[in-house]
Design an enzyme around this catalytic site. Sequence first.
Site, short mmCIF file in Angstrom:
data_model
loop_
_atom_site.label_atom_id
_atom_site.label_comp_id
_atom_site.label_asym_id
_atom_site.label_seq_id
_atom_site.Cartn_x
_atom_site.Cartn_y
_atom_site.Cartn_z
N ARG A 115 -20.25 -14.40 37.45
CA ARG A 115 -19.16 -14.15 36.50
C ARG A 115 -18.61 -15.47 35.99
O ARG A 115 -18.67 -16.49 36.65
CB ARG A 115 -18.06 -13.33 37.19
CG ARG A 115 -18.52 -11.94 37.59
CD ARG A 115 -17.37 -11.09 38.08
NE ARG A 115 -16.30 -10.99 37.11
CZ ARG A 115 -15.18 -10.31 37.34
NH1 ARG A 115 -14.99 -9.71 38.48
NH2 ARG A 115 -14.25 -10.26 36.41
N HIS A 119 19.34 1.98 32.61
CA HIS A 119 17.92 1.94 32.96
C HIS A 119 17.64 2.56 34.33
O HIS A 119 16.62 2.27 34.94
CB HIS A 119 17.41 0.51 32.91
CG HIS A 119 17.64 -0.15 31.59
ND1 HIS A 119 17.08 0.32 30.41
CD2 HIS A 119 18.40 -1.20 31.23
CE1 HIS A 119 17.47 -0.44 29.41
NE2 HIS A 119 18.28 -1.37 29.88
N PRO A 140 7.72 -8.26 39.46
CA PRO A 140 7.29 -7.93 40.82
C PRO A 140 5.81 -8.19 41.05
O PRO A 140 4.96 -7.59 40.42
CB PRO A 140 7.62 -6.44 40.95
CG PRO A 140 8.68 -6.21 39.96
CD PRO A 140 8.37 -7.13 38.82
N GLU A 141 5.52 -9.12 41.92
CA GLU A 141 4.17 -9.31 42.43
C GLU A 141 4.25 -8.93 43.91
O GLU A 141 5.24 -8.37 44.34
CB GLU A 141 3.71 -10.76 42.21
CG GLU A 141 3.74 -11.16 40.72
CD GLU A 141 3.28 -12.57 40.45
OE1 GLU A 141 2.43 -13.06 41.21
OE2 GLU A 141 3.76 -13.19 39.50
N ARG A 190 12.08 -2.11 31.31
CA ARG A 190 10.92 -2.07 30.40
C ARG A 190 9.98 -0.90 30.62
O ARG A 190 8.96 -0.78 29.95
CB ARG A 190 10.17 -3.39 30.49
CG ARG A 190 11.08 -4.47 30.01
CD ARG A 190 10.44 -5.79 29.81
NE ARG A 190 11.52 -6.77 29.64
CZ ARG A 190 11.35 -8.07 29.64
NH1 ARG A 190 10.17 -8.56 29.82
NH2 ARG A 190 12.36 -8.87 29.47
#
Length: 270
Positions: free
Chosen positions: A151, A91, A2-3, A109
């Site tokens: 950076r 799950h 999931p993004e 997970r």
Amino acid sequence: MPELPEVETTLRGIKPHVAGQCLRGAVVRVQKLRWPVPPNLSELVAGQTVDDITRRGKYLLLHLTGQTLMLHLGMSGSLRIVPDEIPVGKHDHVDLLLDGKRLRLTDPRKFGAVLLLDHDPYASPLLAGLGVEPLSAELTGDGLRSRARGRFVAIKNFIMDQKVVVGVGNIYASEALFRSGINPLRACNSLDSKEWNRLVGDIRHVLTEAIAAGGTTLQDFTGSDGRPGYFRQELRVYGREGEPCSRCGAAIVQEKIGQRSSFFCPDCQK
DNA sequence: AAATTCTCCTGAAGGC
DNA sequence: TGCCTTCAGGAGAATT
């Protein structure tokens, strides 16, 4: 994984079933997710109405009467509306009880999270430092350029940094950089204004297209209706090592950048 | 301060 | 067939 597009797809799917509903309680079967799920979650939320449900980055926020229930899908989590009588899978860690149905968190997970926040959720440590929303006007090339000043981290890691811009994960970072023709290993302070503007546009574009396709299903992501996302077929580099670049025909390469596998065209990403 | 590495977890895939 | 190893990854924590 999931993004932002997968979380947004989930939000749109569950919102009609959840917003305005009164929570009757919750069932916590597995407490040990990324952080412990409150064991007495049921009594804490029972009787509260879900006034609204929103997204901030990859977090989903259920705004209850007096608190905020914060959900994160980690990398394998999904939320579905299921009938009360459906069997419980291995799950299925947490159910939020609605009238006659439930919102079920399934997460093989266990990197997901279910947290209850008091007071202002946006002041909580997990949300306070988050970067700009990529689909809002807050995301600009100039803004990113100034954040990158001084950076040297690889541009791919930079755009995946949730403190810079939220919602871009490993898949869409590779895809956006491919579309922009920028090598993911470039130091983030080496991009010029034109490249930043192009990258911002491509981040927006790829996320928007992915939302329209219902997200990307790699292994087991499904929308709240159980259907997979169809953006996988639109991926131009992710998971395509060895295949010809759709632009120049060179073989797509896979390389680890900051512990994450990355995919890019060695010829047309400069 | 910034960058890098470690860590959580489990299923899938590969090797022998 | 089966056991072992490796890999995948979001992101905070620990380390350099």
